[in-house]
Write a protein that holds these residues in place. Structure first.
Motif, PDB file in Angstrom:
ATOM      1  N   PRO A 186       0.824  -1.204   0.000  1.00  0.00           N
ATOM      2  CA  PRO A 186       0.000   0.000   0.000  1.00  0.00           C
ATOM      3  C   PRO A 186       0.865   1.264   0.000  1.00  0.00           C
ATOM      4  N   THR A 187       0.408   2.285  -0.742  1.00  0.00           N
ATOM      5  CA  THR A 187       1.132   3.557  -0.774  1.00  0.00           C
ATOM      6  C   THR A 187       0.155   4.656  -0.404  1.00  0.00           C
ATOM      7  N   ASN A 188       0.658   5.854  -0.329  1.00  0.00           N
ATOM      8  CA  ASN A 188      -0.185   6.997  -0.004  1.00  0.00           C
ATOM      9  C   ASN A 188      -0.801   7.591  -1.263  1.00  0.00           C
ATOM     10  N   GLU A 189      -0.743   6.870  -2.364  1.00  0.00           N
ATOM     11  CA  GLU A 189      -1.138   7.381  -3.671  1.00  0.00           C
ATOM     12  C   GLU A 189      -2.507   6.850  -4.054  1.00  0.00           C
ATOM     13  N   PRO A 190      -3.223   7.577  -4.913  1.00  0.00           N
ATOM     14  CA  PRO A 190      -4.502   7.045  -5.385  1.00  0.00           C
ATOM     15  C   PRO A 190      -4.293   5.856  -6.316  1.00  0.00           C
ATOM     16  N   ALA A 191      -3.119   5.789  -6.941  1.00  0.00           N
ATOM     17  CA  ALA A 191      -2.880   4.690  -7.875  1.00  0.00           C
ATOM     18  C   ALA A 191      -2.518   3.428  -7.118  1.00  0.00           C
ATOM     19  N   THR A 192      -3.152   2.309  -7.491  1.00  0.00           N
ATOM     20  CA  THR A 192      -2.701   1.016  -7.012  1.00  0.00           C
ATOM     21  C   THR A 192      -1.580   0.635  -7.967  1.00  0.00           C
ATOM     22  N   THR A 193      -0.413   0.275  -7.432  1.00  0.00           N
ATOM     23  CA  THR A 193       0.714   0.055  -8.344  1.00  0.00           C
ATOM     24  C   THR A 193       1.203  -1.391  -8.334  1.00  0.00           C
ATOM     25  N   TYR A 194       1.801  -1.752  -9.443  1.00  0.00           N
ATOM     26  CA  TYR A 194       2.268  -3.128  -9.667  1.00  0.00           C
ATOM     27  C   TYR A 194       3.656  -3.099 -10.289  1.00  0.00           C
ATOM     28  N   ARG A 195       4.438  -4.124  -9.935  1.00  0.00           N
ATOM     29  CA  ARG A 195       5.727  -4.352 -10.588  1.00  0.00           C
ATOM     30  C   ARG A 195       5.560  -5.500 -11.565  1.00  0.00           C
ATOM     31  N   PHE A 196       6.548  -5.663 -12.427  1.00  0.00           N
ATOM     32  CA  PHE A 196       6.503  -6.800 -13.344  1.00  0.00           C
ATOM     33  C   PHE A 196       7.123  -8.015 -12.655  1.00  0.00           C
TER      34      PHE A 196
END
Ligand code: SAM
Length: 331
Positions: free
Chosen positions: A229-239
């Protein structure tokens, strides 16, 4: 309402991220944002001056804002933007300062902005196909934006994020190509769901491509692993295979993230907004120009944050699209 301490609302959310629009003007005419002929621009006297903007930013920093995004309209069309960025840096030595731009003028401005203290750049890019880029932005400018991106990288405005608005039937067939681009460049490509914030009020729910569908398409070709989880609205993913770059999804329509929203917005003419979709705003320019003290302004800001609603109403029958379009709010 707390008279001191962090900026809290009645749902216990703490606001520490401020998006400051420095102009309502834009040199693109993205179809999902504004009409081909543009909008009625604000007269110069209505825009906050550099001194007024800096005074407000300094106040927000004192109230706990840690992250500042310079946006617009198109922020790079405001004359002498690096001078303003330096003024922001002086009042917020520890601020995370980023700029959200269409990238058109970054080939000239990336270095001066970095030297003035901007940390990072987010560049909007909806397509890597020249004809489609032109169709969506009404500007044949893909090459120049790519040059701007190279300049931003060169100047150290990294990590670079890309904002891609996905519109069903227009560029949704390109999400895997854009993910491949993230893998080769190391950029974080963030796919944004199309929101009802266009000046023409032409938004159609059928054209919203759910973030989950975008992720499935990419995952099928390039498996993804969620970041924490981050403080960003974007849910992020790595490859999963360790390739560089990241994928982000901003699913404001299908998976609203209002519960954790920490954002505040200041429009180019000094209206303070507690939500992108807010129907009410707090005028800071009037009091500022009438001689308000910092304490007076702080009280107005605290009240504005305190009155933040639990979340936007896009998915409710009573949804009312705000009068301000995305470019007039400061996206
Ligand atoms: N001009 C700058 C830029 O291009 O990034 C900053 C302002 S622009 C309004 C900020 C972001 O909002 C851009 O990434 C743009 O694509 C996005 N945007 C504009 N209208 C939108 C809409 N109706 N739905 C979703 N995103 C939108």
């Amino acid at each position: 309402m707390p008279a001191s301490g962090p900026l809290l609302d009645t749902f216990g959310r703490q606001a520490d991220d401020l998006r400051v629009s420095v102009t309502d003007r834009c040199n693109f005419r993205c179809t999902y944002c504004m009409p081909a002929e543009g909008l009625q621009w604000l007269p110069k006297t209505e825009l906050l001056t550099f001194e007024e903007l800096t005074r407000l930013v300094a106040l927000f920093v004192r109230l706990g804002v840690r992250s500042l995004k310079i946006t617009g309209g198109e922020p790079t069309v405001r004359a002498d933007l690096p001078v303003l960025a330096r003024m922001f840096r002086e009042v917020g030595p520890d601020l995370d300062i980023s700029i959200t731009t269409n990238g058109l003028l970054l080939d000239k401005l990336a270095r001066p902005l970095a030297e003035a203290g901007v940390d990072r750049a987010t560049v909007s890019c909806d397509s890597l196909l020249r004809h489609r880029f032109e169709e969506m932005t009404r500007r044949d400018a893909l090459d120049r934006v790519l040059r701007g991106l190279a300049a931003a990288e060169d100047a150290g405005l990294t990590p670079i994020k890309i904002n891609t608005v996905v519109i069903g039937g227009t560029n949704d067939d390109e999400v895997v190509d854009l993910a491949r681009w993230a893998r080769t460049t190391g950029y974080e490509v963030r796919f944004i769901e199309y929101m009802p914030l266009d000046a023409q009020h032409a938004w159609e729910r059928e054209k919203v491509v759910p973030g989950a569908r975008i992720l499935r398409a990419i995952h099928a070709t390039h498996p993804l692993v969620p970041d924490g989880p981050t403080n960003e609205p974007a849910t992020t993913y790595r490859f999963a295979d360790g390739a560089p770059g990241r994928i982000g999804v901003i699913a404001s329509v299908t998976e609203p993230f209002c519960d954790t929203c920490n954002r505040l917005r200041l429009t180019a003419e000094g209206q303070f907004r507690n939500c992108l979709f807010a129907l009410e705003e707090t005028d800071l320019r009037g009091p500022l120009r009438a001689g308000a003290s910092d304490d007076d302004l702080e009280a107005l800001i605290r009240q504005g944050v305190w009155s933040k609603w639990s979340g936007h109403r896009i998915n409710h029958p009573d949804f009312v699209q705000p009068e301000r379009s995305m470019s007039m709010v400061g996206g």
